[in-house]
Design a protein around this motif. Structure first.
Motif, PDB file in Angstrom:
ATOM      1  N   UNK A 215       0.860  -1.175   0.000  1.00 56.17           N
ATOM      2  CA  UNK A 215       0.000   0.000   0.000  1.00 56.17           C
ATOM      3  C   UNK A 215       0.901   1.230   0.000  1.00 56.17           C
ATOM      4  N   UNK A 216       0.731   2.068  -0.985  1.00 55.69           N
ATOM      5  CA  UNK A 216       1.568   3.251  -1.086  1.00 55.69           C
ATOM      6  C   UNK A 216       1.415   4.161   0.124  1.00 55.69           C
ATOM      7  N   UNK A 217       0.191   4.280   0.620  1.00 50.24           N
ATOM      8  CA  UNK A 217      -0.029   5.134   1.789  1.00 50.24           C
ATOM      9  C   UNK A 217       0.657   4.577   3.025  1.00 50.24           C
ATOM     10  N   UNK A 218       0.706   3.253   3.167  1.00 53.43           N
ATOM     11  CA  UNK A 218       1.400   2.648   4.316  1.00 53.43           C
ATOM     12  C   UNK A 218       2.891   2.967   4.264  1.00 53.43           C
ATOM     13  N   UNK A 219       3.470   2.834   3.094  1.00 53.59           N
ATOM     14  CA  UNK A 219       4.895   3.119   2.945  1.00 53.59           C
ATOM     15  C   UNK A 219       5.182   4.594   3.227  1.00 53.59           C
ATOM     16  N   UNK A 220       4.328   5.474   2.713  1.00 55.57           N
ATOM     17  CA  UNK A 220       4.532   6.911   2.911  1.00 55.57           C
ATOM     18  C   UNK A 220       4.428   7.286   4.389  1.00 55.57           C
ATOM     19  N   UNK A 221       3.425   6.763   5.077  1.00 56.59           N
ATOM     20  CA  UNK A 221       3.262   7.093   6.497  1.00 56.59           C
ATOM     21  C   UNK A 221       4.396   6.512   7.337  1.00 56.59           C
ATOM     22  N   UNK A 222       4.961   5.386   6.904  1.00 57.84           N
ATOM     23  CA  UNK A 222       6.114   4.823   7.618  1.00 57.84           C
ATOM     24  C   UNK A 222       7.303   5.777   7.549  1.00 57.84           C
TER      25      UNK A 222
END
Length: 453
Positions: free
Chosen positions: A140-147
């Motif tokens: 999930x792109x959003x998961x990677x970004x928030x990490x």
């Protein structure tokens, strides 16, 4: 293995790399853990069945990685004396054996096979991160970004504590007095903070694209602006000149992302961005700022980039065509130093990834580097000139550009943290859109429910 566990693998491993992989030489046990976990993830990524075919750009990127690993293998293959004695920089080694009256043995290209093998192992986190995204395809792109954002914010906060109290530093050899966060080197902390900025724009644009400008989107905007302020304070406490210089074009490019939305980048805007980048990068190299590359003091210091660049370039020239071997920089560099100026402190890096790579691999890595830059330029152009652009691919292109530029005057990719971040961004550029459980892109309303959760 459950679908959610597959989706969590990439952000969790990225989190570990950013937290534990902040040093290029120190943190041996932490990096060993990352390598062991990375080996398991590589095996899983290669053996797991992907639900959709791998896109051509991802295949090309993986092929480049295979060729890069092949360079390591080639440097470890023993050769007969008739071959290795003809390579540059081997005259003293052959003379040593003759002085001892010993026959010349079979030796590899690398002048220190153990160091080259160790350097190869340091590539594991980056390879694992790339395969999780590009080969496994479950993310999930959003998961990677928030990490990335979460670690950057906490690292900036830790940097503030370090400036106030030296007991907060995690590494014995570090830049005391600067906010280095989870890193040993202030410049590498700056790389993380700067690379995080474009992902703030990507998250906002992704949220606005799903539900328009709603209360939820406006609330997210407030949060992201707050995060940006924290990152900028972290950069100020960090004090990296290169970080300041790179931050200017990165922020400008992130603003352009917001301005464009889903539109393609006009040609005139691309030209202005290139000019702004060149102007911003010239600022840290100006004499009044006291950098250690172009000033008069730098030319007289044995620890300045000016000196290390000259010495490394000379050593690289004498070890052509195939270099001295990955991981051999320290051993080679000390043989080229002025004996009258040697002290207890020693140079452990060339402070330029490209120069150090040229010394250690010679002409072996030049075509690979050129092929990668061609691939990267192609993907960057598509990200910004496509009729249906992906916001996260654009953010990844900005982050990779920042890292590639910083590598001219430092060695951020030599850390597991930045190398994993760089590999993840390249994989996003190769395969930017997340896959759903059935191998198709999720409909907008399903994505909105995930965001809401």
């Amino acid at each position: 293995m459950s679908h959610n566990l597959r989706l969590a693998a990439a952000p969790v491993y990225l989190l570990l790399c950013l937290l534990l992989g902040g040093a290029s030489a120190a943190g041996i046990w932490a990096n060993l853990l990352l390598q062991l976990v990375g080996l398991a993830l590589i095996a899983w990524s290669l053996s797991a069945q992907r639900r959709t075919p791998i896109d051509t750009p991802a295949r090309q990127l993986i092929a480049l990685v295979v060729l890069m690993l092949l360079v390591v293998v080639v440097q470890l293959v023993p050769m007969p004396p008739s071959l290795w004695t003809e390579l540059g920089g081997r005259e003293r080694i052959a003379a040593g054996y003759r002085l001892l009256g010993e026959p010349l043995p079979w030796l590899p290209i690398s002048l220190s096979a153990g160091s080259t093998l160790a350097a190869g192992l340091w590539l594991i986190p980056a390879v694992a991160m790339l395969l999780l995204v590009a080969k496994l395809g479950a993310f999930r792109l959003t998961w990677l970004a928030w990490t990335i954002i979460a670690v950057a914010v906490v690292s900036a906060a830790v940097g503030a504590l370090q400036v106030a109290d030296a007991s907060w530093y995690f590494y014995q050899v570090t830049n005391y007095g600067a906010g280095v966060g989870f890193f040993a080197n202030a410049n590498h902390q700056a790389t993380l903070l700067v690379s995080t900025i474009p992902f703030l724009s990507a998250l906002y644009l992704a949220s606005r694209g799903k539900g328009g400008f709603s209360k939820r989107t406006s609330g997210l905007l407030v949060i992201l602006i707050g995060v940006l302020m924290i990152l900028l304070v972290g950069l100020a406490l960090n004090g990296s000149l290169a970080g300041f210089g790179i931050a200017i074009p990165v922020i400008a490019a992130s603003i352009v992302m917001l301005w464009l939305g889903k539109r393609k980048l006009p040609g005139w805007a691309a030209g202005l961005m290139l000019l702004a980048t060149a102007a911003a990068l010239a600022i840290p190299l100006s004499t009044p700022l006291g950098n250690n590359l172009t000033t008069t003091e730098a030319k007289s210091s044995q620890f300045s980039r000016y000196t290390t660049f000259l010495v490394t370039a000379k050593a690289a020239q004498e070890h052509l065509p195939f270099g001295s071997g990955l991981g051999t920089f320290i051993e080679i560099y000390r043989t080229y130093e002025d004996p009258a100026r040697v002290e207890q402190t020693y140079i452990n890096r060339a402070h330029s990834d490209y120069l150090e790579l040229f010394l250690e691999t010679g002409l072996l890595s030049v075509p690979l580097l050129l092929l990668f830059l061609i691939w990267w330029s192609w993907r960057l152009s598509l990200a910004w000139r496509s009729d249906e652009p992906d916001h996260f691919a654009r953010a990844a292109s900005i982050a990779t550009a920042a890292i590639l530029i910083h590598s001219i005057v430092d060695y951020p990719i030599r850390t597991a943290a930045i190398s994993a971040l760089f590999a993840m961004c390249c994989a996003i550029m190769a395969n930017p859109r997340p896959r759903s459980r059935r191998g198709e892109q999720s409909p907008p309303e399903k994505q909105a429910r995930h965001l809401s959760a």
